[in-house]
Design a protein around this motif. Structure first.
Motif, PDB file in Angstrom:
ATOM      1  N   VAL A 213       0.826  -1.212   0.000  1.00 56.33           N
ATOM      2  CA  VAL A 213       0.000   0.000   0.000  1.00 56.33           C
ATOM      3  C   VAL A 213       0.861   1.264   0.000  1.00 56.33           C
ATOM      4  O   VAL A 213       0.631   2.188  -0.785  1.00 56.33           O
ATOM      5  CB  VAL A 213      -0.959  -0.004   1.204  1.00 56.33           C
ATOM      6  N   THR A 214       1.863   1.302   0.858  1.00 51.43           N
ATOM      7  CA  THR A 214       2.699   2.509   0.940  1.00 51.43           C
ATOM      8  C   THR A 214       3.497   2.724  -0.337  1.00 51.43           C
ATOM      9  O   THR A 214       3.609   3.849  -0.835  1.00 51.43           O
ATOM     10  CB  THR A 214       3.659   2.422   2.135  1.00 51.43           C
ATOM     11  N   ASP A 215       4.027   1.652  -0.891  1.00 50.26           N
ATOM     12  CA  ASP A 215       4.800   1.731  -2.129  1.00 50.26           C
ATOM     13  C   ASP A 215       3.913   2.152  -3.285  1.00 50.26           C
ATOM     14  O   ASP A 215       4.255   3.029  -4.085  1.00 50.26           O
ATOM     15  CB  ASP A 215       5.449   0.371  -2.394  1.00 50.26           C
ATOM     16  N   LEU A 216       2.732   1.551  -3.375  1.00 47.58           N
ATOM     17  CA  LEU A 216       1.805   1.827  -4.472  1.00 47.58           C
ATOM     18  C   LEU A 216       1.372   3.283  -4.493  1.00 47.58           C
ATOM     19  O   LEU A 216       1.448   3.964  -5.528  1.00 47.58           O
ATOM     20  CB  LEU A 216       0.587   0.914  -4.341  1.00 47.58           C
ATOM     21  N   LEU A 217       0.909   3.798  -3.343  1.00 49.84           N
ATOM     22  CA  LEU A 217       0.428   5.181  -3.307  1.00 49.84           C
ATOM     23  C   LEU A 217       1.564   6.169  -3.474  1.00 49.84           C
ATOM     24  O   LEU A 217       1.389   7.229  -4.083  1.00 49.84           O
ATOM     25  CB  LEU A 217      -0.349   5.454  -2.020  1.00 49.84           C
ATOM     26  N   SER A 218       2.740   5.837  -2.933  1.00 50.76           N
ATOM     27  CA  SER A 218       3.887   6.713  -3.123  1.00 50.76           C
ATOM     28  C   SER A 218       4.220   6.833  -4.603  1.00 50.76           C
ATOM     29  O   SER A 218       4.404   7.945  -5.137  1.00 50.76           O
ATOM     30  CB  SER A 218       5.097   6.182  -2.350  1.00 50.76           C
ATOM     31  N   ARG A 219       4.299   5.712  -5.292  1.00 53.08           N
ATOM     32  CA  ARG A 219       4.616   5.737  -6.728  1.00 53.08           C
ATOM     33  C   ARG A 219       3.565   6.511  -7.506  1.00 53.08           C
ATOM     34  O   ARG A 219       3.891   7.316  -8.382  1.00 53.08           O
ATOM     35  CB  ARG A 219       4.728   4.308  -7.260  1.00 53.08           C
ATOM     36  N   LEU A 220       2.289   6.254  -7.211  1.00 54.10           N
ATOM     37  CA  LEU A 220       1.209   6.936  -7.912  1.00 54.10           C
ATOM     38  C   LEU A 220       1.277   8.446  -7.692  1.00 54.10           C
ATOM     39  O   LEU A 220       1.027   9.239  -8.615  1.00 54.10           O
ATOM     40  CB  LEU A 220      -0.130   6.372  -7.435  1.00 54.10           C
ATOM     41  N   SER A 221       1.644   8.844  -6.478  1.00 58.93           N
ATOM     42  CA  SER A 221       1.660  10.273  -6.147  1.00 58.93           C
ATOM     43  C   SER A 221       2.749  11.053  -6.879  1.00 58.93           C
ATOM     44  O   SER A 221       2.741  12.289  -6.859  1.00 58.93           O
ATOM     45  CB  SER A 221       1.830  10.461  -4.632  1.00 58.93           C
ATOM     46  N   TRP A 222       3.683  10.382  -7.519  1.00 59.96           N
ATOM     47  CA  TRP A 222       4.711  11.080  -8.290  1.00 59.96           C
ATOM     48  C   TRP A 222       4.188  11.500  -9.653  1.00 59.96           C
ATOM     49  O   TRP A 222       4.852  12.260 -10.376  1.00 59.96           O
ATOM     50  CB  TRP A 222       5.973  10.229  -8.410  1.00 59.96           C
ATOM     51  N   PHE A 223       2.974  11.044 -10.014  1.00 57.32           N
ATOM     52  CA  PHE A 223       2.404  11.401 -11.309  1.00 57.32           C
ATOM     53  C   PHE A 223       1.120  12.212 -11.186  1.00 57.32           C
ATOM     54  O   PHE A 223       0.666  12.802 -12.161  1.00 57.32           O
ATOM     55  CB  PHE A 223       2.120  10.129 -12.114  1.00 57.32           C
ATOM     56  N   THR A 224       0.523  12.211  -9.996  1.00 57.44           N
ATOM     57  CA  THR A 224      -0.733  12.924  -9.795  1.00 57.44           C
ATOM     58  C   THR A 224      -0.869  13.270  -8.321  1.00 57.44           C
ATOM     59  O   THR A 224      -0.185  12.675  -7.476  1.00 57.44           O
ATOM     60  CB  THR A 224      -1.932  12.059 -10.232  1.00 57.44           C
ATOM     61  N   THR A 225      -1.733  14.228  -8.019  1.00 58.75           N
ATOM     62  CA  THR A 225      -2.045  14.518  -6.627  1.00 58.75           C
ATOM     63  C   THR A 225      -3.244  13.677  -6.206  1.00 58.75           C
ATOM     64  O   THR A 225      -4.321  13.758  -6.804  1.00 58.75           O
ATOM     65  CB  THR A 225      -2.385  16.002  -6.425  1.00 58.75           C
ATOM     66  N   LEU A 226      -3.045  12.850  -5.201  1.00 59.41           N
ATOM     67  CA  LEU A 226      -4.157  12.103  -4.603  1.00 59.41           C
ATOM     68  C   LEU A 226      -4.820  13.019  -3.591  1.00 59.41           C
ATOM     69  O   LEU A 226      -4.172  13.508  -2.663  1.00 59.41           O
ATOM     70  CB  LEU A 226      -3.642  10.829  -3.943  1.00 59.41           C
ATOM     71  N   GLU A 227      -6.102  13.250  -3.761  1.00 58.19           N
ATOM     72  CA  GLU A 227      -6.809  14.234  -2.963  1.00 58.19           C
ATOM     73  C   GLU A 227      -7.785  13.572  -1.997  1.00 58.19           C
ATOM     74  O   GLU A 227      -8.159  12.409  -2.174  1.00 58.19           O
ATOM     75  CB  GLU A 227      -7.548  15.213  -3.884  1.00 58.19           C
ATOM     76  N   PRO A 228      -8.210  14.308  -0.952  1.00 55.67           N
ATOM     77  CA  PRO A 228      -9.139  13.737   0.024  1.00 55.67           C
ATOM     78  C   PRO A 228     -10.387  13.153  -0.623  1.00 55.67           C
ATOM     79  O   PRO A 228     -11.026  13.803  -1.454  1.00 55.67           O
ATOM     80  CB  PRO A 228      -9.484  14.938   0.906  1.00 55.67           C
ATOM     81  N   GLY A 229     -10.694  11.925  -0.247  1.00 58.33           N
ATOM     82  CA  GLY A 229     -11.846  11.225  -0.805  1.00 58.33           C
ATOM     83  C   GLY A 229     -11.532  10.347  -1.990  1.00 58.33           C
ATOM     84  O   GLY A 229     -12.356   9.518  -2.389  1.00 58.33           O
ATOM     85  N   ASP A 230     -10.331  10.512  -2.582  1.00 55.96           N
ATOM     86  CA  ASP A 230      -9.941   9.634  -3.689  1.00 55.96           C
ATOM     87  C   ASP A 230      -9.812   8.194  -3.189  1.00 55.96           C
ATOM     88  O   ASP A 230      -9.444   7.952  -2.036  1.00 55.96           O
ATOM     89  CB  ASP A 230      -8.611  10.075  -4.300  1.00 55.96           C
ATOM     90  N   VAL A 231     -10.074   7.261  -4.080  1.00 54.38           N
ATOM     91  CA  VAL A 231     -10.020   5.836  -3.754  1.00 54.38           C
ATOM     92  C   VAL A 231      -8.954   5.171  -4.611  1.00 54.38           C
ATOM     93  O   VAL A 231      -8.881   5.405  -5.816  1.00 54.38           O
ATOM     94  CB  VAL A 231     -11.384   5.163  -4.001  1.00 54.38           C
ATOM     95  N   VAL A 232      -8.143   4.341  -3.971  1.00 52.71           N
ATOM     96  CA  VAL A 232      -7.166   3.529  -4.696  1.00 52.71           C
ATOM     97  C   VAL A 232      -7.498   2.063  -4.428  1.00 52.71           C
ATOM     98  O   VAL A 232      -7.448   1.601  -3.283  1.00 52.71           O
ATOM     99  CB  VAL A 232      -5.716   3.835  -4.270  1.00 52.71           C
ATOM    100  N   LEU A 233      -7.863   1.349  -5.489  1.00 53.20           N
ATOM    101  CA  LEU A 233      -8.100  -0.089  -5.411  1.00 53.20           C
ATOM    102  C   LEU A 233      -6.754  -0.776  -5.552  1.00 53.20           C
ATOM    103  O   LEU A 233      -6.011  -0.495  -6.494  1.00 53.20           O
ATOM    104  CB  LEU A 233      -9.063  -0.536  -6.516  1.00 53.20           C
ATOM    105  N   THR A 234      -6.434  -1.671  -4.644  1.00 48.96           N
ATOM    106  CA  THR A 234      -5.048  -2.123  -4.507  1.00 48.96           C
ATOM    107  C   THR A 234      -4.742  -3.463  -5.174  1.00 48.96           C
ATOM    108  O   THR A 234      -3.677  -4.037  -4.958  1.00 48.96           O
ATOM    109  CB  THR A 234      -4.671  -2.194  -3.017  1.00 48.96           C
TER     110      THR A 234
END
Length: 286
Positions: A213-234
């Motif tokens: 989870v930490t690796d996935l969201l960290s990597r994703l955040s380098w290309f977009t801003t994850l904002e409050p309420g956004d959902v990431v299916l893992t």
């Protein structure tokens, strides 16, 4: 804290009942968009209580701004598919209009011949994440919930476009509740199970992920801003209909169980005149 969105307002799950809260927020997503956290609901006054089994539950997050997904993110799934582990996450966006309430029916489109289930852990963002380190991820996560990241395998094969195969109305059931990370016994080994008509077909934990989870969201955040309420299916473990060569049929019931949250149940319906029709995109998109 475990929270539900009901037909009569937001509530905390307490001792087998729903404590309906004295708040104007219509759903959990609205709380996060304004507050960036669910902590304020812990001290929110209770206006009345109703039995949990009498509550009409809605999709807890309303319609999220963004729903991100990732393919081939479990070692077990890659092994079952006979594929090597990806070096980078296989990411996609699905239309948030596909979000479905828990317990609702999903009507399979006539064009779809291979509808499939994917039981998943869904992560809900609280604080914005942009170019974040792994250490910054869990403090920014507001909650988790269960997801059924449904996929039209024939459409995926024909178009090579996950967004098209996963964005039909009702193809993203979420819920039935959310829980804050502090409720998890081990946030690095969150269990996810899927049952189809009562048969256990998927059983794994997040420890089996290729990208945690930490690796996935960290990597994703380098290309977009994850904002409050956004959902990431893992991602989903082995045992999908694709793996079993057994796709969903009229009357099937899919139950996704994720640690800390209520089971997410979805019922599948086929129109009576559901002879498949040709879809417009029949060749892979270049």
């Amino acid at each position: 804290m475990r929270v539900v969105t009901t037909q009569v307002g937001l509530g905390r799950i307490e001792d087998g009942s729903v404590a309906l809260l004295n708040t104007a927020f219509p759903h959990v997503g609205a709380v996060l968009e304004q507050e960036g956290s669910l902590r304020g609901l812990e001290s929110c006054a209770v206006r009345r209580r109703i039995p949990l089994d009498e509550a009409v539950l809605l999709s807890p997050l309303g319609r999220p701004r963004a729903v991100w997904g990732v393919g081939l993110n479990y070692v077990s799934k890659a092994a079952r598919a006979g594929r090597g582990l990806p070096e980078q996450p296989i990411l996609y966006l699905a239309a948030s209009s596909g979000v479905l309430a828990p317990g609702a029916q999903v009507v399979i489109p006539r064009a779809v011949t291979e509808p499939d289930y994917e039981g998943e852990i869904a992560v809900v963002v609280g604080h914005p994440l942009y170019q974040a380190s792994e250490a910054e991820v869990w403090p920014a996560i507001a909650a988790i919930t269960a997801a059924n990241d449904m996929t039209a395998r024939d459409i995926m094969r024909g178009t090579a476009t996950p967004a098209l195969a996963k964005s039909y109305p009702g193809f993203t059931p979420l819920g039935a509740s959310v829980c804050t990370p502090d409720e998890l016994a081990d946030r690095d080994a969150i269990r996810v199970r899927t049952r189809v008509n009562g048969e256990l077909v998927q059983d794994d934990t997040s420890a089996g992920m290729v990208f945690a989870v930490t690796d996935l969201l960290s990597r994703l955040s380098w290309f977009t801003t994850l904002e409050p309420g956004d959902v990431v299916l893992t991602g989903t473990p082995a045992g999908t209909g694709q793996d079993r060569a057994c796709f969903l049929a009229d009357g099937d019931e899919v139950r996704v169980e994720v640690d800390g949250v209520l089971p997410l149940v979805t019922r599948v319906v086929r129109p009576t005149d559901a002879a498949p029709r040709d879809h417009r995109l029949t060749e892979p998109v270049s």
